[in-house]
Design a protein around this motif. Sequence first.
Motif, PDB file in Angstrom:
ATOM      1  N   GLU A   6     -34.413  10.012 -22.144  1.00 38.76           N
ATOM      2  CA  GLU A   6     -34.825   8.657 -21.746  1.00 38.76           C
ATOM      3  C   GLU A   6     -34.006   8.178 -20.544  1.00 38.76           C
ATOM      4  N   ILE A   7     -32.714   8.467 -20.546  1.00 40.42           N
ATOM      5  CA  ILE A   7     -31.858   8.080 -19.423  1.00 40.42           C
ATOM      6  C   ILE A   7     -32.319   8.785 -18.152  1.00 40.42           C
ATOM      7  N   VAL A   8     -32.545  10.089 -18.241  1.00 36.54           N
ATOM      8  CA  VAL A   8     -32.996  10.853 -17.071  1.00 36.54           C
ATOM      9  C   VAL A   8     -34.337  10.316 -16.578  1.00 36.54           C
ATOM     10  N   ALA A   9     -35.273  10.113 -17.491  1.00 35.06           N
ATOM     11  CA  ALA A   9     -36.604   9.614 -17.112  1.00 35.06           C
ATOM     12  C   ALA A   9     -36.507   8.247 -16.440  1.00 35.06           C
ATOM     13  N   SER A  10     -35.660   7.377 -16.974  1.00 33.67           N
ATOM     14  CA  SER A  10     -35.481   6.048 -16.378  1.00 33.67           C
ATOM     15  C   SER A  10     -34.891   6.158 -14.978  1.00 33.67           C
ATOM     16  N   TYR A  11     -33.922   7.029 -14.821  1.00 30.15           N
ATOM     17  CA  TYR A  11     -33.304   7.213 -13.506  1.00 30.15           C
ATOM     18  C   TYR A  11     -34.335   7.701 -12.487  1.00 30.15           C
ATOM     19  N   LEU A  12     -35.143   8.667 -12.896  1.00 32.14           N
ATOM     20  CA  LEU A  12     -36.155   9.195 -11.972  1.00 32.14           C
ATOM     21  C   LEU A  12     -37.195   8.132 -11.624  1.00 32.14           C
ATOM     22  N   GLN A  64     -21.910   9.111 -15.180  1.00 37.47           N
ATOM     23  CA  GLN A  64     -21.502   7.715 -15.327  1.00 37.47           C
ATOM     24  C   GLN A  64     -21.958   6.882 -14.121  1.00 37.47           C
ATOM     25  N   ASP A  65     -21.864   7.440 -12.927  1.00 34.14           N
ATOM     26  CA  ASP A  65     -22.332   6.741 -11.728  1.00 34.14           C
ATOM     27  C   ASP A  65     -23.829   6.449 -11.806  1.00 34.14           C
ATOM     28  N   CYS A  66     -24.594   7.383 -12.336  1.00 37.85           N
ATOM     29  CA  CYS A  66     -26.042   7.171 -12.495  1.00 37.85           C
ATOM     30  C   CYS A  66     -26.314   6.054 -13.501  1.00 37.85           C
ATOM     31  N   LEU A  67     -25.527   6.002 -14.575  1.00 36.41           N
ATOM     32  CA  LEU A  67     -25.664   4.895 -15.533  1.00 36.41           C
ATOM     33  C   LEU A  67     -25.346   3.557 -14.871  1.00 36.41           C
ATOM     34  N   LYS A  68     -24.350   3.542 -14.007  1.00 36.74           N
ATOM     35  CA  LYS A  68     -24.003   2.310 -13.274  1.00 36.74           C
ATOM     36  C   LYS A  68     -25.151   1.886 -12.363  1.00 36.74           C
ATOM     37  N   GLU A  69     -25.787   2.863 -11.703  1.00 35.25           N
ATOM     38  CA  GLU A  69     -26.942   2.540 -10.858  1.00 35.25           C
ATOM     39  C   GLU A  69     -28.066   1.919 -11.683  1.00 35.25           C
ATOM     40  N   LEU A  70     -28.314   2.471 -12.863  1.00 37.92           N
ATOM     41  CA  LEU A  70     -29.345   1.916 -13.742  1.00 37.92           C
ATOM     42  C   LEU A  70     -28.978   0.499 -14.183  1.00 37.92           C
ATOM     43  N   ARG A  71     -27.721   0.294 -14.518  1.00 38.26           N
ATOM     44  CA  ARG A  71     -27.269  -1.030 -14.949  1.00 38.26           C
ATOM     45  C   ARG A  71     -27.415  -2.044 -13.808  1.00 38.26           C
ATOM     46  N   GLU A  72     -27.061  -1.649 -12.595  1.00 39.67           N
ATOM     47  CA  GLU A  72     -27.208  -2.546 -11.437  1.00 39.67           C
ATOM     48  C   GLU A  72     -28.680  -2.905 -11.214  1.00 39.67           C
ATOM     49  N   TYR A  73     -29.543  -1.930 -11.357  1.00 37.92           N
ATOM     50  CA  TYR A  73     -30.979  -2.183 -11.216  1.00 37.92           C
ATOM     51  C   TYR A  73     -31.427  -3.191 -12.286  1.00 37.92           C
ATOM     52  N   ALA A  74     -31.018  -2.951 -13.527  1.00 39.89           N
ATOM     53  CA  ALA A  74     -31.414  -3.817 -14.640  1.00 39.89           C
ATOM     54  C   ALA A  74     -30.889  -5.245 -14.443  1.00 39.89           C
ATOM     55  N   LYS A  75     -29.690  -5.352 -13.907  1.00 37.91           N
ATOM     56  CA  LYS A  75     -29.063  -6.662 -13.707  1.00 37.91           C
ATOM     57  C   LYS A  75     -29.852  -7.516 -12.712  1.00 37.91           C
ATOM     58  N   LYS A  76     -30.450  -6.879 -11.728  1.00 39.00           N
ATOM     59  CA  LYS A  76     -31.144  -7.613 -10.661  1.00 39.00           C
ATOM     60  C   LYS A  76     -32.609  -7.889 -10.971  1.00 39.00           C
ATOM     61  N   GLU A  77     -33.168  -7.164 -11.919  1.00 40.97           N
ATOM     62  CA  GLU A  77     -34.607  -7.269 -12.203  1.00 40.97           C
ATOM     63  C   GLU A  77     -34.865  -8.388 -13.214  1.00 40.97           C
ATOM     64  N   THR A  78     -35.873  -9.216 -12.922  1.00 39.27           N
ATOM     65  CA  THR A  78     -36.182 -10.318 -13.833  1.00 39.27           C
ATOM     66  C   THR A  78     -37.360 -10.016 -14.752  1.00 39.27           C
ATOM     67  N   LYS A  79     -38.243  -9.135 -14.351  1.00 41.11           N
ATOM     68  CA  LYS A  79     -39.387  -8.828 -15.227  1.00 41.11           C
ATOM     69  C   LYS A  79     -38.938  -7.929 -16.389  1.00 41.11           C
ATOM     70  N   ALA A  80     -39.696  -7.966 -17.471  1.00 37.03           N
ATOM     71  CA  ALA A  80     -39.392  -7.116 -18.621  1.00 37.03           C
ATOM     72  C   ALA A  80     -39.618  -5.660 -18.231  1.00 37.03           C
ATOM     73  N   LEU A  81     -38.590  -4.860 -18.336  1.00 32.04           N
ATOM     74  CA  LEU A  81     -38.681  -3.450 -17.953  1.00 32.04           C
ATOM     75  C   LEU A  81     -39.235  -2.630 -19.111  1.00 32.04           C
ATOM     76  N   GLN A  82     -40.068  -1.646 -18.793  1.00 27.10           N
ATOM     77  CA  GLN A  82     -40.726  -0.830 -19.819  1.00 27.10           C
ATOM     78  C   GLN A  82     -39.805   0.214 -20.443  1.00 27.10           C
ATOM     79  N   SER A  83     -38.848   0.673 -19.693  1.00 19.21           N
ATOM     80  CA  SER A  83     -37.905   1.673 -20.204  1.00 19.21           C
ATOM     81  C   SER A  83     -37.015   1.037 -21.264  1.00 19.21           C
ATOM     82  N   PRO A  84     -36.945   1.625 -22.470  1.00 17.96           N
ATOM     83  CA  PRO A  84     -36.042   1.061 -23.492  1.00 17.96           C
ATOM     84  C   PRO A  84     -34.583   1.032 -23.021  1.00 17.96           C
ATOM     85  N   ILE A  85     -34.185   2.037 -22.259  1.00 17.72           N
ATOM     86  CA  ILE A  85     -32.817   2.093 -21.745  1.00 17.72           C
ATOM     87  C   ILE A  85     -32.553   0.918 -20.808  1.00 17.72           C
TER      88      ILE A  85
END
Length: 182
Positions: A6-12, A142-163
């Motif tokens: 799920e993490i890999v899929a979300s990153y891609l 860990q850097d990729c997880l940080k990138e995902l977290r930064e993306y999530a922090k800035k997005e206001t719409k409900a994201l489909q990825s559970p991660i």
Amino acid sequence: MNIGEEIVASYLEYIKDCDFVQKNLYTKDVQGEIDVVGINLKINEAYICESTTHLTTGLLYVGRDYKNNNIQKLFDKFSKDIDYAEKYLPNYQKHYMLWSPIVKDNKTTRDNSQIYQLSIVKGMIYDKYGINLELIINETYQDCLKELREYAKKETKALQSPILRYMQIEEYLSKHIMNLKK
């Protein structure tokens, strides 16, 4: 649900902007599956990924004899992945990636070092196919997880990825609690 996949899929999907992401792609020609495949049509790139999420043992595959089998197992997995992608995705620039959050380095015995074993696998893949296997391990993971977290922090719409939805809730909750304390 495999959380590593799920993490890999979300990153891609969200960071690499892939138009299509498939988890557990069963290969037609040989038995087995590829953990995650992502295709970015805009830049004509394909990401072929294996994901292994072993936490306490680190990256560890064992054979029938219960001995460490990392080198052969990973070489076989990526050989199958490469053969499949070269046949079915010939016109794409391909990235072959191993995602594993914890890969240990046994400094006393090189043969038991998972880092050393990955260097052997990388060399075998390069020697056979001329391909540089990308390792998303330890700090890079860990850097990729940080990138995902930064993306999530800035997005206001409900994201489909559970991660990403989880990360988004965490970030917005933290912000909300800080505002409550003011």
